[in-house]
Design a protein around this motif. Sequence first.
Motif, PDB file in Angstrom:
ATOM      1  N   LEU A  89       0.843  -1.188   0.000  1.00 16.70           N
ATOM      2  CA  LEU A  89       0.000   0.000   0.000  1.00 16.70           C
ATOM      3  C   LEU A  89       0.880   1.240   0.000  1.00 16.70           C
ATOM      4  CD1 LEU A  89      -2.671  -1.072   2.658  1.00 16.70           C
ATOM      5  CD2 LEU A  89      -2.970  -1.000   0.175  1.00 16.70           C
ATOM      6  N   HIS A  90       0.460   2.266  -0.739  1.00 18.76           N
ATOM      7  CA  HIS A  90       1.257   3.472  -0.900  1.00 18.76           C
ATOM      8  C   HIS A  90       0.375   4.702  -0.697  1.00 18.76           C
ATOM      9  CE1 HIS A  90       4.435   1.072  -2.996  1.00 18.76           C
ATOM     10  NE2 HIS A  90       3.386   0.381  -3.403  1.00 18.76           N
ATOM     11  N   VAL A  91       0.882   5.685   0.045  1.00 20.96           N
ATOM     12  CA  VAL A  91       0.253   7.002   0.085  1.00 20.96           C
ATOM     13  C   VAL A  91       0.788   7.777  -1.112  1.00 20.96           C
ATOM     14  CG1 VAL A  91      -0.023   9.156   1.369  1.00 20.96           C
ATOM     15  CG2 VAL A  91       0.050   6.972   2.593  1.00 20.96           C
ATOM     16  N   HIS A  92      -0.122   8.134  -2.028  1.00 19.58           N
ATOM     17  CA  HIS A  92       0.343   8.745  -3.271  1.00 19.58           C
ATOM     18  C   HIS A  92      -0.779   9.549  -3.910  1.00 19.58           C
ATOM     19  CE1 HIS A  92       2.955   9.132  -6.787  1.00 19.58           C
ATOM     20  NE2 HIS A  92       1.856   8.977  -7.518  1.00 19.58           N
ATOM     21  N   ASP A  93      -0.438  10.720  -4.400  1.00 16.34           N
ATOM     22  CA  ASP A  93      -1.359  11.592  -5.123  1.00 16.34           C
ATOM     23  C   ASP A  93      -1.430  11.122  -6.578  1.00 16.34           C
ATOM     24  OD1 ASP A  93      -2.752  13.623  -6.360  1.00 16.34           O
ATOM     25  OD2 ASP A  93      -1.391  15.229  -5.755  1.00 16.34           O
ATOM     26  N   LEU A  94      -2.620  10.730  -7.020  1.00 11.55           N
ATOM     27  CA  LEU A  94      -2.772  10.199  -8.372  1.00 11.55           C
ATOM     28  C   LEU A  94      -2.441  11.238  -9.438  1.00 11.55           C
ATOM     29  CD1 LEU A  94      -3.576   7.556  -9.753  1.00 11.55           C
ATOM     30  CD2 LEU A  94      -5.944   8.364  -9.799  1.00 11.55           C
ATOM     31  N   ALA A  95      -2.415  12.514  -9.072  1.00 11.17           N
ATOM     32  CA  ALA A  95      -2.043  13.551 -10.036  1.00 11.17           C
ATOM     33  C   ALA A  95      -0.536  13.578 -10.291  1.00 11.17           C
ATOM     34  CB  ALA A  95      -2.507  14.923  -9.540  1.00 11.17           C
ATOM     35  N   GLN A  96       0.235  12.847  -9.485  1.00 12.58           N
ATOM     36  CA  GLN A  96       1.688  12.797  -9.639  1.00 12.58           C
ATOM     37  C   GLN A  96       2.099  11.498 -10.332  1.00 12.58           C
ATOM     38  OE1 GLN A  96       3.498  15.495  -8.814  1.00 12.58           O
ATOM     39  NE2 GLN A  96       1.519  16.402  -8.235  1.00 12.58           N
ATOM     40  N   PRO A  97       3.311  11.447 -10.918  1.00 11.07           N
ATOM     41  CA  PRO A  97       3.774  10.218 -11.576  1.00 11.07           C
ATOM     42  C   PRO A  97       3.715   9.027 -10.623  1.00 11.07           C
ATOM     43  CG  PRO A  97       5.213  12.048 -12.144  1.00 11.07           C
ATOM     44  CD  PRO A  97       4.275  12.564 -11.096  1.00 11.07           C
ATOM     45  N   LEU A  98       3.288   7.893 -11.150  1.00 13.88           N
ATOM     46  CA  LEU A  98       3.124   6.702 -10.321  1.00 13.88           C
ATOM     47  C   LEU A  98       4.484   6.088  -9.973  1.00 13.88           C
ATOM     48  CD1 LEU A  98       0.124   5.034 -12.187  1.00 13.88           C
ATOM     49  CD2 LEU A  98       0.062   6.216  -9.983  1.00 13.88           C
ATOM     50  N   PRO A  99       4.624   5.543  -8.764  1.00 12.91           N
ATOM     51  CA  PRO A  99       5.918   5.009  -8.312  1.00 12.91           C
ATOM     52  C   PRO A  99       6.134   3.557  -8.731  1.00 12.91           C
ATOM     53  CG  PRO A  99       4.354   4.920  -6.504  1.00 12.91           C
ATOM     54  CD  PRO A  99       3.619   5.560  -7.667  1.00 12.91           C
ATOM     55  N   PHE A 100       5.851   3.253  -9.998  1.00  8.53           N
ATOM     56  CA  PHE A 100       5.974   1.887 -10.486  1.00  8.53           C
ATOM     57  C   PHE A 100       6.640   1.909 -11.860  1.00  8.53           C
ATOM     58  CE2 PHE A 100       1.866   2.194  -8.185  1.00  8.53           C
ATOM     59  CZ  PHE A 100       2.229   1.478  -7.045  1.00  8.53           C
ATOM     60  N   ALA A 101       7.307   0.814 -12.168  1.00  2.32           N
ATOM     61  CA  ALA A 101       7.936   0.686 -13.484  1.00  2.32           C
ATOM     62  C   ALA A 101       6.890   0.465 -14.566  1.00  2.32           C
ATOM     63  CB  ALA A 101       8.917  -0.484 -13.464  1.00  2.32           C
ATOM     64  N   ALA A 102       7.262   0.706 -15.800  1.00  2.00           N
ATOM     65  CA  ALA A 102       6.378   0.442 -16.936  1.00  2.00           C
ATOM     66  C   ALA A 102       6.016  -1.043 -16.981  1.00  2.00           C
ATOM     67  CB  ALA A 102       7.056   0.858 -18.234  1.00  2.00           C
ATOM     68  N   ASP A 103       4.792  -1.309 -17.440  1.00  3.34           N
ATOM     69  CA  ASP A 103       4.306  -2.685 -17.627  1.00  3.34           C
ATOM     70  C   ASP A 103       4.241  -3.486 -16.321  1.00  3.34           C
ATOM     71  OD1 ASP A 103       4.445  -1.874 -20.273  1.00  3.34           O
ATOM     72  OD2 ASP A 103       6.233  -3.065 -20.722  1.00  3.34           O
ATOM     73  N   SER A 104       3.990  -2.809 -15.199  1.00  6.58           N
ATOM     74  CA  SER A 104       3.995  -3.482 -13.899  1.00  6.58           C
ATOM     75  C   SER A 104       2.719  -4.246 -13.609  1.00  6.58           C
ATOM     76  CB  SER A 104       4.215  -2.462 -12.774  1.00  6.58           C
ATOM     77  OG  SER A 104       5.507  -1.913 -12.807  1.00  6.58           O
ATOM     78  N   PHE A 105       1.599  -3.901 -14.284  1.00 11.24           N
ATOM     79  CA  PHE A 105       0.305  -4.447 -13.891  1.00 11.24           C
ATOM     80  C   PHE A 105      -0.451  -4.996 -15.097  1.00 11.24           C
ATOM     81  CE2 PHE A 105       1.380  -1.157 -10.789  1.00 11.24           C
ATOM     82  CZ  PHE A 105       1.312  -1.897  -9.602  1.00 11.24           C
ATOM     83  N   ASP A 106      -1.235  -6.041 -14.804  1.00 11.31           N
ATOM     84  CA  ASP A 106      -2.149  -6.584 -15.799  1.00 11.31           C
ATOM     85  C   ASP A 106      -3.432  -5.763 -15.887  1.00 11.31           C
ATOM     86  OD1 ASP A 106      -0.573  -8.987 -16.407  1.00 11.31           O
ATOM     87  OD2 ASP A 106      -1.054  -9.560 -14.349  1.00 11.31           O
ATOM     88  N   ASP A 107      -3.844  -5.193 -14.767  1.00  9.97           N
ATOM     89  CA  ASP A 107      -5.046  -4.362 -14.708  1.00  9.97           C
ATOM     90  C   ASP A 107      -4.817  -3.217 -13.729  1.00  9.97           C
ATOM     91  OD1 ASP A 107      -6.723  -6.165 -16.302  1.00  9.97           O
ATOM     92  OD2 ASP A 107      -6.789  -7.443 -14.523  1.00  9.97           O
ATOM     93  N   VAL A 108      -5.500  -2.123 -13.971  1.00 11.47           N
ATOM     94  CA  VAL A 108      -5.654  -1.048 -12.986  1.00 11.47           C
ATOM     95  C   VAL A 108      -7.143  -0.859 -12.772  1.00 11.47           C
ATOM     96  CG1 VAL A 108      -5.295   1.392 -12.456  1.00 11.47           C
ATOM     97  CG2 VAL A 108      -3.500   0.105 -13.635  1.00 11.47           C
ATOM     98  N   VAL A 109      -7.573  -0.801 -11.521  1.00 13.09           N
ATOM     99  CA  VAL A 109      -8.959  -0.470 -11.204  1.00 13.09           C
ATOM    100  C   VAL A 109      -8.967   0.860 -10.470  1.00 13.09           C
ATOM    101  CG1 VAL A 109      -9.729  -2.871 -11.134  1.00 13.09           C
ATOM    102  CG2 VAL A 109      -8.926  -1.784  -9.031  1.00 13.09           C
ATOM    103  N   SER A 110     -10.005   1.644 -10.698  1.00 13.27           N
ATOM    104  CA  SER A 110     -10.122   2.944 -10.039  1.00 13.27           C
ATOM    105  C   SER A 110     -11.600   3.270  -9.924  1.00 13.27           C
ATOM    106  CB  SER A 110      -9.389   4.017 -10.851  1.00 13.27           C
ATOM    107  OG  SER A 110      -9.357   5.246 -10.146  1.00 13.27           O
ATOM    108  N   SER A 111     -12.128   3.118  -8.721  1.00 11.35           N
ATOM    109  CA  SER A 111     -13.563   3.290  -8.494  1.00 11.35           C
ATOM    110  C   SER A 111     -13.841   4.624  -7.816  1.00 11.35           C
ATOM    111  CB  SER A 111     -14.096   2.139  -7.623  1.00 11.35           C
ATOM    112  OG  SER A 111     -15.492   2.250  -7.457  1.00 11.35           O
ATOM    113  N   LEU A 112     -14.501   5.516  -8.550  1.00 12.27           N
ATOM    114  CA  LEU A 112     -14.974   6.796  -8.006  1.00 12.27           C
ATOM    115  C   LEU A 112     -13.816   7.681  -7.554  1.00 12.27           C
ATOM    116  CD1 LEU A 112     -18.002   5.405  -5.960  1.00 12.27           C
ATOM    117  CD2 LEU A 112     -17.833   5.917  -8.402  1.00 12.27           C
TER     118      LEU A 112
END
Length: 252
Positions: free
Chosen positions: A105-128
Amino acid sequence: MTSDAEPAADTAAAAVTSWRPDAYDDFAASYEAENVASLLNAFYARPAMVDLAGDVDGRRILDAGCGAGPLTALLRDRGARMTGLDGSPAMIDLARQRLGDDVPLHVHDLAQPLPFAADSFDDVVSSLVLHYLEDWDAPLAEIRRVLRPGGRFILAVNHPFVRTFTHPDEDYFATRQYSDEFDFDGRPATLTMFHRPVHAIFNAFTRAGFDIEMVDEPPPSPQTPTELLPPRIASGERTAFLGFLFVVLRAP
């Protein structure tokens, strides 16, 4: 998001007058108490997101704006390898209590660059979540970057037609900020969001390079307690209501 109840007299003391990534810190526990059993969250948004995700066993999934982690937990329990982030430290603390130590789990502002490498995830979910952001281009580009080719972005946002019905004097075609009053488990709060017309929503997705795979306006879950349903649905006159817009995007 979840309630149209009248705010209590001390609204001003608890209100959020300008949105910030950690705004939910002010009422995190009250929001979570409302969230776990409310119509719009527990019996509408989350079941719809889980249905759209389908078989997630073994998939690496980022919950972007995970809040206290209820959707993260549902997908983890279905075999997904989950990661969560949220701008609110208080929400991340609640998510840690729910999820234990096996979900990063990470405290992170979604308006800022994500702290993950490219191609890190199969899916991203974002509800509301996206409707809190004025600029979508940078966050969508980052989500596209961290998805593997062929990965999905599954999201829910406020349905833009709702505000047209509730505030007919406002300009539907303008992307603009607005605030609404809510009562979360007896705690008043003001949420500040951004309205976008349908064309602005989907143009942002295509600008970011996503293919649009599915658009949904689902009914509430069949497990919804009758007392939570709007009368016209409880009576069988209608099967659904306008609440949120659900979209599945695919990274080429």
